[in-house]
Design an enzyme around this catalytic site. Structure first.
Site, mmCIF file in Angstrom:
data_model
loop_
_atom_site.group_PDB
_atom_site.id
_atom_site.type_symbol
_atom_site.label_atom_id
_atom_site.label_comp_id
_atom_site.label_asym_id
_atom_site.label_seq_id
_atom_site.Cartn_x
_atom_site.Cartn_y
_atom_site.Cartn_z
ATOM 1 N N TYR A 250 8.240 -7.667 -13.197
ATOM 2 C CA TYR A 250 7.943 -6.550 -12.303
ATOM 3 C C TYR A 250 9.237 -5.927 -11.763
ATOM 4 O O TYR A 250 10.164 -6.621 -11.359
ATOM 5 C CB TYR A 250 7.071 -7.004 -11.142
ATOM 6 C CG TYR A 250 5.615 -7.250 -11.485
ATOM 7 C CD1 TYR A 250 5.098 -6.903 -12.733
ATOM 8 C CD2 TYR A 250 4.746 -7.814 -10.561
ATOM 9 C CE1 TYR A 250 3.767 -7.122 -13.040
ATOM 10 C CE2 TYR A 250 3.406 -8.033 -10.856
ATOM 11 C CZ TYR A 250 2.919 -7.688 -12.103
ATOM 12 O OH TYR A 250 1.599 -7.910 -12.410
ATOM 13 N N LEU B 291 -8.143 0.373 -8.835
ATOM 14 C CA LEU B 291 -8.170 1.810 -8.582
ATOM 15 C C LEU B 291 -7.601 2.607 -9.755
ATOM 16 O O LEU B 291 -7.306 3.796 -9.638
ATOM 17 C CB LEU B 291 -7.394 2.134 -7.304
ATOM 18 C CG LEU B 291 -7.863 1.401 -6.034
ATOM 19 C CD1 LEU B 291 -6.979 1.752 -4.855
ATOM 20 C CD2 LEU B 291 -9.327 1.692 -5.735
ATOM 21 N N ARG C 206 -5.267 6.774 -11.079
ATOM 22 C CA ARG C 206 -5.933 7.758 -11.926
ATOM 23 C C ARG C 206 -7.311 8.121 -11.377
ATOM 24 O O ARG C 206 -7.762 9.251 -11.508
ATOM 25 C CB ARG C 206 -6.079 7.222 -13.357
ATOM 26 C CG ARG C 206 -4.762 7.041 -14.097
ATOM 27 C CD ARG C 206 -4.997 6.423 -15.453
ATOM 28 N NE ARG C 206 -5.896 7.238 -16.253
ATOM 29 C CZ ARG C 206 -6.853 6.751 -17.046
ATOM 30 N NH1 ARG C 206 -7.057 5.454 -17.127
ATOM 31 N NH2 ARG C 206 -7.608 7.562 -17.743
ATOM 32 N N LEU C 207 -7.954 7.173 -10.755
ATOM 33 C CA LEU C 207 -9.288 7.415 -10.216
ATOM 34 C C LEU C 207 -9.274 8.571 -9.210
ATOM 35 O O LEU C 207 -10.241 9.326 -9.093
ATOM 36 C CB LEU C 207 -9.799 6.129 -9.559
ATOM 37 C CG LEU C 207 -11.255 6.089 -9.083
ATOM 38 C CD1 LEU C 207 -11.782 4.659 -9.164
ATOM 39 C CD2 LEU C 207 -11.376 6.584 -7.637
ATOM 40 N N ASN D 202 -6.715 10.999 -9.081
ATOM 41 C CA ASN D 202 -5.924 12.154 -9.499
ATOM 42 C C ASN D 202 -6.415 12.855 -10.756
ATOM 43 O O ASN D 202 -6.173 14.058 -10.923
ATOM 44 C CB ASN D 202 -4.471 11.718 -9.715
ATOM 45 C CG ASN D 202 -3.861 11.134 -8.463
ATOM 46 O OD1 ASN D 202 -4.066 11.648 -7.370
ATOM 47 N ND2 ASN D 202 -3.116 10.044 -8.603
ATOM 48 N N GLY E 169 1.897 -0.881 -0.558
ATOM 49 C CA GLY E 169 2.853 -1.405 0.410
ATOM 50 C C GLY E 169 2.650 -0.837 1.806
ATOM 51 O O GLY E 169 3.497 -1.019 2.678
#
Length: 298
Positions: free
Chosen positions: A55, A212, A216-217, A219, A264
């Site tokens: 990450y 979520l 994308r959900l 936008n 965050g």
């Protein structure tokens, strides 16, 4: 506050919802600010933190560890999860991204994660993705060695098919405790491909990433019908946001997934936790499914 849930009959107890640190380097926090965020979500009952060695271009664990080093006693209030098994071009010496699940790589990756996180042990280590060249015996050797040394307490996988899960399990003297998979209204394969059925069969709880859809959900224009349906359901059940409805939709699954919250911002974490108290009817759950997929059940 957040409920507690045991991942498996012999597994660890985690917070019902988890803080994910995939995008930590995008949050722009100083170590002191990050420490404050960690303390705040622990106060809310979110004690489980999800990481992976890769990450942030191999930087997120280090940043988290630097914050934790400011208050070492906080480690006792946390369950730390990490993943290994992917090599990306962000590290010199990797001319091509590839999967790697050799024994020595797994052991060394776990040890590097411990160093970066400034901890003596991981609560859970996952193989990040299926490796076409995975030798199940080598992975098992690595897991057993890490377990015997006390460096890792529990083990699992991520994004594995039921057959891949069963193969690795067949080589281990202890049980894998989870399969971390993508679950959301806009990504539903795990719901019907046997992955969550296997979790039910073995009485293990999956961890759910990208609930979520990575944003994308909210936008993408193609998901406007889904957003409309989520808003309608939110009004029916008294939810404040459609995010809460999505998390409730994921947790409505009988395998009882543990959603990973990837924000965050403590206000969004606090808001997400209210999904624990939301109840979707069967009809509402299938309305959301239909709005996401664009078609009804056969």
């Amino acid at each position: 506050m957040v409920d507690r849930i045991r991942l498996a009959p012999q597994g660890p107890e985690f917070s019902r919802m988890i803080c994910g640190y995939w995008r930590l380097m995008e949050w722009g926090m100083t170590p002191q600010q990050l420490l404050g965020f960690i303390e705040q979500h622990i106060e809310l009952g979110v004690t489980t933190a999800d990481h992976a060695d890769i990450y942030g271009g191999y930087a997120c664990e280090q940043a988290f560890g630097e914050a934790l080093r400011l208050k070492p006693a906080l480690r006792q209030s946390l369950e730390l999860v990490s993943k290994c098994g992917i090599a990306t071009t962000a590290r010199p010496g990797n001319p091509i991204g590839h999967y790697i699940t050799d024994r020595d790589h797994i052991v060394h990756s776990a040890e590097r994660s411990l160093q970066r996180l400034h901890t003596d042990y991981l609560d859970l280590l996952l193989i990040h993705r299926p490796d076409p060249l995975m030798d199940a015996d080598e992975v098992a050797e690595a897991f057993v060695a890490l377990h015997k040394s006390g460096k890792v307490r529990h083990f699992g996988v991520s994004n594995f098919t039921p057959a891949q899960f069963q193969l690795l399990q067949s080589r281990l003297p202890f049980s894998l405790v989870t399969n971390q998979v993508e679950i959301s209204p806009i990504h539903q394969p795990a719901i019907l491909d046997g992955t969550l059925d296997q979790c039910q069969q073995l009485r293990i709880r999956p961890m759910a990433w990208s609930c979520l859809g990575g944003g994308r959900l909210f936008n993408d224009a193609e998901f406007q019908p889904l957003r409309d349906e989520l808003q309608a359901v939110a009004q029916e059940i008294g939810a404040e946001t459609i995010e809460q409805v999505v998390y409730a939709w994921v947790m409505r699954l009988p395998s009882a997934p543990l959603p990973i919250i990837g924000s965050g911002k403590i206000a969004r974490v606090r808001s997400a936790l209210k999904a624990q108290r939301l109840a979707l009817s069967r009809q509402q759950w299938f309305r959301i499914r239909k709005a996401a997929l664009g078609y009804d059940v056969p």
